[in-house]
Scaffold this motif. Sequence first.
Motif, short mmCIF file in Angstrom:
data_model
loop_
_atom_site.label_atom_id
_atom_site.label_comp_id
_atom_site.label_asym_id
_atom_site.label_seq_id
_atom_site.Cartn_x
_atom_site.Cartn_y
_atom_site.Cartn_z
N ASP A 366 0.80 -1.24 0.00
CA ASP A 366 0.00 0.00 0.00
C ASP A 366 0.82 1.28 0.00
OD1 ASP A 366 0.98 0.15 2.59
OD2 ASP A 366 -0.92 -0.42 3.53
N LEU A 367 2.15 1.18 -0.14
CA LEU A 367 3.04 2.36 -0.17
C LEU A 367 3.03 3.14 1.14
CD1 LEU A 367 2.49 3.75 -3.78
CD2 LEU A 367 4.24 2.17 -2.96
N GLY A 368 2.56 2.52 2.20
CA GLY A 368 2.63 3.17 3.50
C GLY A 368 1.27 3.64 4.02
N HIS A 369 1.20 3.79 5.32
CA HIS A 369 -0.03 4.21 5.99
C HIS A 369 -0.26 5.71 5.75
CE1 HIS A 369 -3.13 2.90 8.79
NE2 HIS A 369 -3.05 4.07 9.37
N PRO A 370 -1.54 6.17 5.73
CA PRO A 370 -1.83 7.59 5.50
C PRO A 370 -1.04 8.51 6.44
CG PRO A 370 -3.85 6.32 5.41
CD PRO A 370 -2.79 5.37 5.84
N THR A 371 -0.37 9.48 5.86
CA THR A 371 0.53 10.32 6.65
C THR A 371 -0.21 11.24 7.60
OG1 THR A 371 0.63 11.90 4.81
CG2 THR A 371 2.37 10.25 4.94
N LEU A 372 -1.35 11.76 7.19
CA LEU A 372 -2.09 12.65 8.08
C LEU A 372 -2.52 11.91 9.34
CD1 LEU A 372 -3.35 15.40 8.66
CD2 LEU A 372 -5.35 14.71 7.33
N ASP A 373 -3.01 10.68 9.18
CA ASP A 373 -3.41 9.89 10.34
C ASP A 373 -2.21 9.61 11.25
OD1 ASP A 373 -5.90 9.83 9.22
OD2 ASP A 373 -5.79 7.75 8.54
N GLN A 374 -1.06 9.35 10.64
CA GLN A 374 0.13 9.07 11.43
C GLN A 374 0.56 10.30 12.23
OE1 GLN A 374 3.40 6.69 9.79
NE2 GLN A 374 2.28 6.70 7.86
N ALA A 375 0.60 11.44 11.57
CA ALA A 375 1.02 12.66 12.26
C ALA A 375 0.06 13.02 13.38
CB ALA A 375 1.12 13.80 11.25
N LEU A 376 -1.23 12.78 13.13
CA LEU A 376 -2.24 13.07 14.15
C LEU A 376 -2.03 12.18 15.38
CD1 LEU A 376 -6.03 13.43 13.25
CD2 LEU A 376 -5.22 12.75 15.49
N PHE A 377 -1.83 10.89 15.15
CA PHE A 377 -1.65 9.99 16.29
C PHE A 377 -0.34 10.27 17.01
CE2 PHE A 377 -0.91 5.49 17.90
CZ PHE A 377 -1.73 5.66 19.01
N ALA A 378 0.68 10.65 16.28
CA ALA A 378 1.95 11.01 16.92
C ALA A 378 1.75 12.18 17.88
CB ALA A 378 3.00 11.36 15.86
N ARG A 379 1.03 13.18 17.44
CA ARG A 379 0.77 14.34 18.31
C ARG A 379 -0.08 13.90 19.50
NH1 ARG A 379 0.48 20.10 17.53
NH2 ARG A 379 -1.08 21.08 18.88
N PHE A 380 -1.02 13.01 19.28
CA PHE A 380 -1.89 12.51 20.34
C PHE A 380 -1.05 11.80 21.41
CE2 PHE A 380 -5.67 10.13 21.88
CZ PHE A 380 -6.59 11.17 21.88
N LEU A 381 -0.05 11.06 20.97
CA LEU A 381 0.84 10.38 21.90
C LEU A 381 1.74 11.36 22.63
CD1 LEU A 381 1.95 7.39 19.63
CD2 LEU A 381 0.60 7.19 21.72
N GLU A 382 2.34 12.28 21.90
CA GLU A 382 3.33 13.20 22.47
C GLU A 382 2.72 14.11 23.54
OE1 GLU A 382 5.76 13.54 18.21
OE2 GLU A 382 4.36 15.11 18.86
N ARG A 383 1.46 14.48 23.37
CA ARG A 383 0.82 15.41 24.31
C ARG A 383 0.17 14.70 25.50
NH1 ARG A 383 -0.28 20.53 22.19
NH2 ARG A 383 -2.25 20.66 23.33
#
Length: 494
Positions: A366-383
């Motif tokens: 699939d050429l990788g997971h959707p980047t917007l979803d990844q960035a969103l979850f990363a921020r969710f984890l970091e905060r």
Amino acid sequence: MTSSRTNPEGPASPEGPVDPEGPTDPEGLTGSAAWELLLPAASAPARARGRSLQAALREAVRSGRLAPDTRLPSSRDLATDLGVSRGLVTEAYEQLTAEGYLRSGRGAGTWVGGAVRAARPRARDLAPRSPGARADFVPGTPDLSLFPRAAWAAAQRGVLAEMPHDVLGYPDPRGLPRLRTALAELLARRRGVVADPERLIVVSGVAQATTLLGFVLHARGTRTVGVEDPGSPQHGALYASAGVGTLPLPLDEEGLAVGPLRASGVRAVVTTPAHQFPTGIAYSAQRRAQLLDWARSVDGLVVEDDYDGDFRYDRAPVGALQGLDPEHVAYAGSVSKSLAPGLRLGWLLVPESLADEVVERKRTMDLGHPTLDQALFARFLERGDYDRQLRRCQRAYRQRRDALVTALEEHFPGAQVTGIAAGLHVIAELPLKYGPQEHFLERAASAGVAVRPLTAYAHERVDDAVVRLVLGYAQLSPGRIRAGIRLMAGAIRP
């Protein structure tokens, strides 16, 4: 437009002289009906009117509003009805005839062709749904109302405001470095894994993690993997999609029985050691060590499905098996129980020897997971939002488990709840007076209570004289849990 067309307004048909515009067909489309159908297209701006008319006719045929063999008005009549030029209608007829939507013959008029099949009136929804029971105790679904909409929306706004444009390009197939770093920290802290971000792959849930491993194992010559019996019914289909079969292996009170595992000859096995599904046991320390000894002795692989490892209510969760031997354990998890399965977001941590092959398979899949979803979850984890969500779910699910156990004690005296206090389901074994199981299930269903027996997860037929139920409680409030158990008891008085 240039075309070699048969003029539908020509002089004759094989049956003899006809009106230049074709005979009037009382079964055909009337002028007024056509006018109503195509009026929005005729009202389009002048430069777009021809394209709009063609698109409207094309969609009318596709959707079935203009059925096959329906006769259309002559170009002159339709142009008069719509208030457009005859040339516009003639061009539309010619274009759709060339595409196969319409057919025409010299002097025979213009008709809807028979090559087009009417589209379905609406898209079907094949998503799994609740059976509509008055009380649904089928396990597997979390409480979707607990999804943190406000925090998720705030994270999304923050990500959209700060995300560099290049992040929206094709990602590293493993996932965004930002998310893999945050996930590695989370998994090491909460689940005790050895989490190298370089060997961590962001996937569309444990299902994709399983399929990725299946493809890689198949490419290496593996044709069979061991699975727990009883166990998750999904594993068989997922591995089969990669060309790998599954061999059911029995459990005992400590976990997967090592003797049958060694005798089976398999070199890969799928396990749920923190909270076995569906029996609810946790693998003992001795069994965990024995399982790893087996993997080392055959240079094999243990696939650890940590489907609900964060939810332990009587003590701190047992650490993941992967932390004891990261070179012989592939570890998979997701947010399906903590946030929502519809996010299709999970992770796979693989041994170094498999990493390159798994990453390449993910890239070609699939050429990788959707980047917007990844960035969103990363921020969710970091905060810290994800930790807060886990604490919220733990409180809610502990209360619901307690409510279920209390209700069973009250309405089914003598019922035994087995397994550890964890996860989103319990195993309830009822006294013999409530059997046989088939009769019990029929009575429960007739009362509108959806339940699933433990035998539904067994690969081999087992004795069903005793009623053993797998009762999910996550999607029900404590009040609805009590009401559901009371309803079931009322329908099954021995």
